[in-house]
Design an enzyme around this catalytic site. Structure first.
Site, PDB file in Angstrom:
ATOM      1  CB  SER A 170     -51.548 -25.360  41.708  1.00 26.05           C
ATOM      2  OG  SER A 170     -53.091 -25.558  41.544  1.00 26.05           O
ATOM      3  CD  GLU A 214      -3.074  -0.795  -0.070  1.00 26.00           C
ATOM      4  OE1 GLU A 214      -3.616   0.443  -0.070  1.00 26.00           O
ATOM      5  OE2 GLU A 214      -3.295  -1.718  -0.479  1.00 26.00           O
TER       6      GLU A 214
END
Length: 838
Positions: free
Chosen positions: A481, A91
């Site tokens: 319950s 680069e």
């Protein structure tokens, strides 16, 4: 002549000077115009890239990860030189020399563009310029953006070291395959850390920034190898690698995860499940979605991986057993074209594209399969990821669907996508392929530590890939319950005792919806009965009378205090669990019974650290008083100081736990819960058995289960919490107890124990023994009064036929001296009260 020449030179000098001044002014004007509104490069000093958040088990193993951009930030000093050198060569080979821009590179790029008449237009941006573009500018291609880029690059070069700029670049750059930064890319392409990359692999990564989508290691292999070798040549010419390395790496094949040469790192991660997805859901609410998905959080989960598997299989087994009892085939509702069935490559590709769950491993892995041919006594199938062999032929015999109504032709068609698993014989040998289906009925399961609130297992349905809806935390269901313990807890704290007599008889109530006549599940009436028996046998009528006695408002406050509801309806039906809540809340509330009445907050996360390693959340806020002492006496454990709130009296918690032990020992869960340590719990079954529950606990672990259809409907006659969820609890707790142990429930020091007859509530001698004898805990100085009953203000007819639970009017019990004593008849109506306490 001389004068003319000198005049010419003077004019030329003046022109050049004026030109230089004008050029400088023009450049200055351009720099001012484009530089005045530029973003501040100082923001880069606070750079916080989007990084992966990872979830770890208690042993430090990665169990899941979440990210918008798959990036793992790595400081410059931890990035190997060979990686830096590869990117610099590809680069910006003058990176360490230029001042932010490369004038010669820009001229060279301009010349190439002119000579090629625009066909070879390449960028000349330095790494510094690319950092500016990626962080502070947009990605447009224009002269204006290039000028701004150069200005910012020059500025940052004077304010930030080269290594910091390179660090920003190598962590931000996109390298394809949803990988941002070199560390994530190394894992994606090679399943390696940066330190293990070869020069050729580093060169390939460095060749990706310009065009990652066109340099795929498999799809674009020729181009990928060319650009890798081009980067290797640059590295050699720049002196970063020697001739031998260059020759070796240039001639090496390009191996990659995508080419099947390395294992994919994702293969080592467990399949995402309900537990980690619930962490995502909760932390996204607490920290915000952006921070969770992009903040690089390290999350230590509370999950026990082994018990999570046990929880999953325990719930799945119950759901599958119920589903197969229905004898109905539904399948996956997925098909593939019949014209692909004759071509193995075609049907395998079509099968791989189907959206069916692949995360089920109950009794072995469940494989997606396609029915290729239907015959009277066999199905010919094709199985994903498995080869047809003589030892394991792709055939399902007729015997495999004995549980179904109908034959192969009634239930299957060529092209149907199904699930199959290996069925093994008693010796573990292959017997046949067996058809499977995801049940329509669903459920949830959760287990946690009663003292710390650490959730150690959670399963929110049969299969996460089939349905991500977490029924343990998100499904609002009627607890039935299983809510009754909160009614009894409120009563115990209001001065009642386990021996208090409550009338079990019919009740008729006029409500806005009409006349309500609640009844017991047995359709029997038992008359005056001790409270203990009421909870052991889950008596609805006793619970309603008790709620009326102490007031439904008191019950509601208790339920809200324990976190079961935020605002319970103040109606008597709510005492039977008619309001909706979640399994998550119910299990957390039961934990407070088990730990002696202290508030405990459930958590799926022990600790959260930010990207810098700082702890931003820690669940356990208790203080260890002796952990820093190195001379603790042998056998002594460090003392832990807790500042938790108390939500109920310690003796009340013990009384309730003792009563709920009776549910497991001889009540509604006695036939399915059988463990080697003391267990307390409560079953729950709603009207028409649309939901069935069991929540129970040992001295250190609480666990709960519910089963029901997502769109509530009856589970059928005989469905009950004890019968359906009891086995789920029992299977899980067997493994949990083996791993974590357990012991007796802690007895409060202030308990005053009195022997009580559990059938009549009568007081017995202190040395009495027998199946009917229960040692009840009473508060200090509390002397229970016998012969008083409570009916909640609902009168009971004198001629009501009562079902006698005791086998005889009088019973003989044996005392500790060996003598026998006669227990009197069951209590008669005695003194009725419509309210008040004794």
């Amino acid at each position: 002549m001389v004068r003319f020449f000198l005049s010419f030179l003077g004019g030329l000098f003046t022109l050049l000077t004026l030109g230089a001044i004008m050029g400088a002014l023009a450049i200055g004007g351009v720099l001012y115009m484009y530089g005045r509104d530029l973003p501040s490069y100082e923001t880069l000093s606070q750079y916080t890239p989007k990084t992966i958040s990872r979830i770890y088990s208690g042993e430090g193993q990665i169990i899941d990860e979440f990210a918008v951009e798959r990036r793992l930030f790595t400081p410059a000093e931890e990035i190997p030189d060979i990686v830096k050198q590869a990117f610099i060569s590809a680069e910006d080979k003058n990176f360490y020399e230029h001042a932010g821009y490369d004038a010669m590179g820009m001229v060279s790029a301009f010349v190439d563009a002119v000579e090629s008449r625009g066909e070879n237009v390449r960028g000349a941006s330095t790494i510094t310029q690319q950092v500016m573009k990626n962080f502070l500018l947009d990605g447009s291609r224009s002269v204006e953006r290039k000028i701004k880029e150069i200005i910012l690059a020059v500025r940052i070069e004077g304010a930030m070291p080269k290594e910091r700029i390179l660090e920003l670049y190598l962590n931000e750059i996109f390298l394809g395959q949803n990988s941002f930064g070199v560390t994530a890319a190394a894992l994606t392409y090679f399943n390696k850390p940066l330190t293990e990359l070869t020069p050729g692999e580093a060169a390939y990564l460095a060749a990706l920034p310009k065009s990652p989508s066109n340099r795929h290691p498999v799809r674009d292999r020729e181009s990928a190898v060319f650009w890798r070798n081009n980067t290797l040549r640059e590295m050699f010419e720049n002196g970063y690698i020697d001739q031998a390395t260059y020759d070796t790496e240039r001639n090496a094949p390009l191996l990659s995860v995508q080419g099947g040469d390395y294992d994919d790192f994702r293969d080592s991660l467990p399949e995402r499940d309900y537990f980690t997805d619930e962490i995502r859901r909760q932390l996204s609410q607490n920290f915000g979605e952006e921070e969770f998905f992009s903040g690089g959080l390290s999350i230590r989960a509370t999950v026990d991986p082994e018990l999570q598997v046990t929880a999953r299989h325990s719930l799945q087994r119950a759901l599958e057993e119920y589903d197969r009892d229905q004898g109905i085939w539904r399948g996956t509702e997925q098909t593939i074209p019949e014209d692909t069935l004759g071509d193995e490559t075609a049907w395998r590709a079509a099968l791989a594209a189907t959206n069916v769950p692949r995360d089920i491993d109950l009794d072995g892995q469940w494989y997606p399969a396609v029915i290729r041919e239907v015959a009277e006594n066999t199905l010919t199938i094709g199985i994903e990821g498995v080869q047809d062999t003589e030892a394991e032929p792709f055939v399902v015999p007729r015997v495999d669907i004995r549980w179904l109504v109908g034959d192969f032709f009634d239930n299957y068609t060529a092209g149907d996508v199904v699930h199959v698993r290996r069925l093994l014989d008693g010796d573990g040998n292959f017997e046949r392929w067996s058809l499977r289906q995801v049940p329509e009925v669903q459920g949830g399961f959760m287990a946690m530590d009663v003292n710390t609130g650490r959730v150690i297992a959670m399963q929110g349905g049969f299969s996460y890939q089939h349905s991500v809806f977490n029924r343990a935390t998100q499904a609002q269901r009627q607890p039935g319950s299983s809510f009754k313990p909160f009614v009894y807890a409120a009563a115990l704290d209001s001065g009642y005792s386990p021996a208090t007599i409550i009338v079990d008889a019919p009740i008729t109530l006029n409500t806005p919806q009409g006349t309500w006549r609640p009844r017991n599940s047995s359709n029997q009436f038992y008359g005056p009965t001790p409270m203990r028996t009421g909870i052991e046998r889950s008596r609805n009528l006793m619970t309603i009378r008790l709620a009326q006695e102490i007031s439904i408002d008191t019950v509601g406050r208790y339920a809200e205090r324990f976190g079961v509801y935020e605002d319970m309806n103040r109606v008597l039906a709510a005492s039977l669990g008619s309001d909706e809540t979640t399994l998550f809340k119910m299990v957390a509330a039961y934990a407070m019974f088990a730990n002696g009445g202290e508030r405990v907050e459930p958590t799926l996360v022990d600790r959260v650290q930010d990207r810098y390693g700082y702890t931003v959340y820690r669940h356990d806020q208790r203080t260890c008083l002796d952990c820093n002492q190195t001379n603790l006496p042998e056998g002594d454990a460090p003392r832990i100081m807790t500042n938790r709130d108390r939500v109920m009296n310690e003796i009340t918690a013990y009384q309730l736990t003792s009563m709920m032990r009776g549910v497991v020992d001889r009540g509604t869960a006695s036939s399915t819960v059988n463990l080697p340590v003391p267990i307390a719990g409560k079953t729950g079954t709603t009207n028409e058995a649309k939901d069935v529950w069991f929540v129970g606990f040992s001295s250190n672990i609480v666990a709960g289960c519910y089963i029901g259809y997502d769109t509530p409907r009856s589970l059928g006659r005989g469905a009950s919490g004890g019968g359906f969820c009891g086995p789920v609890f029992n299977r899980f707790m067997s493994e949990a107890i083996e791993k974590y142990g357990s012991g007796p429930f802690r007895t409060p020091a202030d308990c005053q124990f009195i022997n009580i007859d559990r059938f009549s509530g009568a007081r017995l001698p202190q040395d009495a023994s027998g199946d009917n004898v229960v040692r009840e805990c009473f508060r200090p100085g509390e002397e229970p009064l016998f012969g008083i009953m409570f009916d909640g203000g609902f009168a009971m007819g004198a001629d009501l036929p009562l079902f006698q639970e005791a086998q005889a009017a009088q019973r003989q019990v044996t005392t500790s001296t060996g003598e026998t004593a006669t227990v009197g008849e069951k209590a008669t109506f005695g003194t009725l009260s419509s309210g008040g306490l004794y």
